[in-house]
Design a protein around this motif. Structure first.
Motif, PDB file in Angstrom:
ATOM      1  N   ILE A 150      45.767  42.462  43.913  1.00 23.38           N
ATOM      2  CA  ILE A 150      45.383  43.836  44.500  1.00 23.38           C
ATOM      3  C   ILE A 150      45.352  45.046  43.540  1.00 23.38           C
ATOM      4  N   THR A 151      46.493  44.971  42.774  1.00 23.13           N
ATOM      5  CA  THR A 151      47.003  45.875  41.588  1.00 23.13           C
ATOM      6  C   THR A 151      45.500  45.745  40.404  1.00 23.13           C
ATOM      7  N   ALA A 152      45.451  44.670  40.002  1.00 20.25           N
ATOM      8  CA  ALA A 152      44.613  44.477  39.101  1.00 20.25           C
ATOM      9  C   ALA A 152      43.047  44.859  39.651  1.00 20.25           C
ATOM     10  N   ALA A 153      42.649  44.285  40.874  1.00 14.79           N
ATOM     11  CA  ALA A 153      41.306  44.780  41.617  1.00 14.79           C
ATOM     12  C   ALA A 153      41.083  46.364  41.684  1.00 14.79           C
ATOM     13  N   ARG A 154      42.449  47.090  42.109  1.00 13.87           N
ATOM     14  CA  ARG A 154      42.176  48.355  42.200  1.00 13.87           C
ATOM     15  C   ARG A 154      41.932  49.181  40.990  1.00 13.87           C
ATOM     16  N   ALA A 155      42.547  48.381  39.864  1.00 13.62           N
ATOM     17  CA  ALA A 155      42.464  49.187  38.443  1.00 13.62           C
ATOM     18  C   ALA A 155      41.085  48.723  37.798  1.00 13.62           C
ATOM     19  N   GLU A 156      40.531  47.554  38.268  1.00 11.80           N
ATOM     20  CA  GLU A 156      39.123  47.215  37.745  1.00 11.80           C
ATOM     21  C   GLU A 156      38.255  48.124  38.660  1.00 11.80           C
ATOM     22  N   LEU A 157      38.186  48.282  39.822  1.00 13.11           N
ATOM     23  CA  LEU A 157      37.449  49.118  40.524  1.00 13.11           C
ATOM     24  C   LEU A 157      37.297  50.565  40.175  1.00 13.11           C
ATOM     25  N   ALA A 158      38.595  50.955  39.883  1.00 20.87           N
ATOM     26  CA  ALA A 158      38.475  52.397  39.477  1.00 20.87           C
ATOM     27  C   ALA A 158      38.010  52.567  38.178  1.00 20.87           C
ATOM     28  N   GLY A 159      37.944  51.622  37.231  1.00 22.96           N
ATOM     29  CA  GLY A 159      37.308  51.730  35.765  1.00 22.96           C
ATOM     30  C   GLY A 159      35.803  51.558  35.824  1.00 22.96           C
ATOM     31  N   HIS A 160      35.150  50.711  36.867  1.00 21.67           N
ATOM     32  CA  HIS A 160      33.946  50.529  36.995  1.00 21.67           C
ATOM     33  C   HIS A 160      33.253  51.829  37.737  1.00 21.67           C
ATOM     34  N   SER A 161      34.083  52.242  38.603  1.00 24.55           N
ATOM     35  CA  SER A 161      33.435  53.327  39.541  1.00 24.55           C
ATOM     36  C   SER A 161      33.060  54.523  38.673  1.00 24.55           C
ATOM     37  N   THR A 162      33.673  54.910  37.511  1.00 27.42           N
ATOM     38  CA  THR A 162      33.225  55.925  36.653  1.00 27.42           C
ATOM     39  C   THR A 162      31.747  55.589  36.111  1.00 27.42           C
ATOM     40  N   GLU A 163      31.365  54.447  36.058  1.00 23.82           N
ATOM     41  CA  GLU A 163      30.067  54.170  35.501  1.00 23.82           C
ATOM     42  C   GLU A 163      28.852  53.559  36.304  1.00 23.82           C
ATOM     43  N   VAL A 164      29.388  52.918  37.259  1.00 25.31           N
ATOM     44  CA  VAL A 164      28.702  52.139  38.387  1.00 25.31           C
ATOM     45  C   VAL A 164      28.452  52.630  39.538  1.00 25.31           C
ATOM     46  N   PRO A 165      27.526  52.804  40.030  1.00 23.86           N
ATOM     47  CA  PRO A 165      27.180  53.356  41.488  1.00 23.86           C
ATOM     48  C   PRO A 165      28.150  52.544  42.589  1.00 23.86           C
ATOM     49  N   ARG A 166      28.670  53.276  43.722  1.00 31.77           N
ATOM     50  CA  ARG A 166      29.380  52.501  44.721  1.00 31.77           C
ATOM     51  C   ARG A 166      28.302  51.552  45.375  1.00 31.77           C
ATOM     52  N   LEU A 167      27.148  51.634  45.343  1.00 33.10           N
ATOM     53  CA  LEU A 167      26.595  50.467  45.867  1.00 33.10           C
ATOM     54  C   LEU A 167      26.308  49.125  45.107  1.00 33.10           C
ATOM     55  N   PHE A 168      26.618  49.229  43.910  1.00 31.35           N
ATOM     56  CA  PHE A 168      26.837  48.030  43.122  1.00 31.35           C
ATOM     57  C   PHE A 168      28.169  47.470  43.192  1.00 31.35           C
ATOM     58  N   LEU A 169      29.196  48.128  43.503  1.00 34.40           N
ATOM     59  CA  LEU A 169      30.611  47.804  43.645  1.00 34.40           C
ATOM     60  C   LEU A 169      31.088  47.463  44.936  1.00 34.40           C
ATOM     61  N   ILE A 170      30.166  47.551  46.168  1.00 36.00           N
ATOM     62  CA  ILE A 170      30.622  47.307  47.557  1.00 36.00           C
ATOM     63  C   ILE A 170      31.418  45.947  47.876  1.00 36.00           C
ATOM     64  N   GLU A 171      30.686  44.956  47.442  1.00 39.68           N
ATOM     65  CA  GLU A 171      31.368  43.637  47.479  1.00 39.68           C
ATOM     66  C   GLU A 171      32.699  43.653  46.977  1.00 39.68           C
ATOM     67  N   SER A 172      32.845  44.268  45.737  1.00 38.19           N
ATOM     68  CA  SER A 172      34.252  44.108  45.300  1.00 38.19           C
ATOM     69  C   SER A 172      35.100  45.204  45.992  1.00 38.19           C
ATOM     70  N   GLU A 173      34.615  46.241  46.686  1.00 34.68           N
ATOM     71  CA  GLU A 173      35.426  47.086  47.459  1.00 34.68           C
ATOM     72  C   GLU A 173      35.819  46.283  49.172  1.00 34.68           C
ATOM     73  N   TYR A 174      34.913  45.309  49.408  1.00 37.67           N
ATOM     74  CA  TYR A 174      35.170  44.683  50.227  1.00 37.67           C
ATOM     75  C   TYR A 174      36.348  43.488  50.045  1.00 37.67           C
ATOM     76  N   ASP A 175      36.279  42.939  48.792  1.00 34.94           N
ATOM     77  CA  ASP A 175      37.188  41.940  48.322  1.00 34.94           C
ATOM     78  C   ASP A 175      38.694  42.534  48.575  1.00 34.94           C
ATOM     79  N   LEU A 176      38.758  43.760  47.998  1.00 35.72           N
ATOM     80  CA  LEU A 176      40.004  44.470  47.863  1.00 35.72           C
ATOM     81  C   LEU A 176      40.633  44.849  49.149  1.00 35.72           C
ATOM     82  N   ALA A 177      39.862  45.186  50.220  1.00 31.69           N
ATOM     83  CA  ALA A 177      40.108  45.644  51.572  1.00 31.69           C
ATOM     84  C   ALA A 177      40.714  44.509  52.180  1.00 31.69           C
ATOM     85  N   MET A 178      40.102  43.152  52.118  1.00 35.71           N
ATOM     86  CA  MET A 178      40.497  41.727  52.552  1.00 35.71           C
ATOM     87  C   MET A 178      41.864  41.504  52.047  1.00 35.71           C
TER      88      MET A 178
END
Length: 219
Positions: free
Chosen positions: A137-165
Motif C-alpha cells: 500500500i505504501t509503495a502503491a500510494r507513492a507510485e500513484l502520487a508520482g504518476h498523477s503529476t504527469e498522467v491523467p487519472r483516466l489512465f491510472l484508474i486501475e491502479s487506483e482500484y488496486d490500491l483501494a482493494m
C-alpha cells in the motif's frame, strides 16, 4: 451474463486496445503491452500472442495492411483494427465494467481452507500477510502520487482500484485479527480443540456431514 465471444481471451482485449492507437506488427504490440503495464491488468501469456493475433484476424477484428522488413530481420505483418474490432472492444469493455463475474483470488482459496492450520498459526500468517499488504500500500500510494503529476487519472484508474482493494483487505485482516486476539471469533475454541486433540468437535462433524451428503432424489 457474459456473452460467448468469438475470441474470449483477455489478451485479445489488450491487443485490440493497443491497435486502437495505430497499426502495429506483433513485436510492436508486445512492446506496447509491456510498456503500458497491461500484464499487470490482465493475464498475458506472451507465447500465445501470435495465436491471439491470428484469431483476431480470422474473425475480422483486425486485418493485415502491409508487411515490413528492417535490415536482416524477418518480414513482419502490420495489423490495424477494423470497425468490427472497435465495436468488440467497446462492447467487451462495457461488459467488464458493468457485469460482476465470479473470480477466484488465491487469498480466497487459502481462506476457504483456513481450518487446516492451528488458529494461532493462522493469526501469525495473517499478520505476516498484513505486513506485506501494508508495504504494498505504501509503495502503491507513492507510485500513484508520482504518476498523477504527469498522467491523467483516466489512465491510472486501475491502479487506483488496486490500491483501494489492498486498503480494504488490510482493514478486513485487522478486524479478523482483533477477533482472534479478543477470543470473539466464532468457533475458535472448537477450532483450537481440533488441532490440539485431533478430534473433530461433534457439532462441526455434523455440519460437515450435513453439507457434504447429496440430497436423495425425490420419488
Amino acid at each position: 451474463m457474459a456473452k460467448r465471444r468469438k475470441v474470449n481471451n483477455l489478451m485479445a482485449l489488450a491487443v485490440l486496445s493497443v491497435l486502437v492507437h495505430r497499426p502495429m506488427h506483433p513485436y510492436e504490440i508486445a512492446s506496447a503491452l509491456r510498456g503500458w503495464g497491461k500484464d499487470q491488468d490482465m493475464p498475458i501469456k506472451w507465447g500465445s500472442l501470435y495465436t491471439v493475433v491470428g484469431n483476431l484476424d480470422k474473425h475480422g477484428f483486425i486485418t493485415a495492411v502491409e508487411s515490413v522488413r528492417a535490415g536482416r530481420r524477418p518480414e513482419r505483418t502490420v495489423y490495424r483494427i477494423t470497425d468490427a474490432g472497435r465495436a468488440e472492444l467497446v462492447d467487451w469493455a462495457r461488459e467488464l465494467l458493468a457485469t460482476p463475474m465470479a473470480e477466484y483470488p488465491r487469498f480466497r482459496a487459502g481462506l476457504s481452507v483456513l481450518a487446516a492450520v492451528h488458529p494461532d498459526e493462522a493469526a501469525d500468517l495473517l499478520r505476516q500477510r498484513l505486513r506485506q499488504v501494508v508495504e504494498n500500500i505504501t509503495a502503491a500510494r507513492a507510485e500513484l502520487a508520482g504518476h498523477s503529476t504527469e498522467v491523467p487519472r483516466l489512465f491510472l484508474i486501475e491502479s487506483e482500484y488496486d490500491l483501494a482493494m489492498r486498503e480494504a483487505e488490510a482493514a478486513w485482516i485487522r478486524t479478523v485479527l482483533a477477533d482472534f486476539d479478543s477470543g470473539t471469533f466464532p468457533g475458535l475454541d472448537q477450532w483450537r480443540a481440533f488441532h490440539e486433540t485431533g478430534e473433530i468437535p461433534a457439532e462441526l462433524a455434523a455440519l460437515a456431514e450435513r453439507t457434504s451428503t447429496p440430497d436423495e432424489p425425490s420419488e
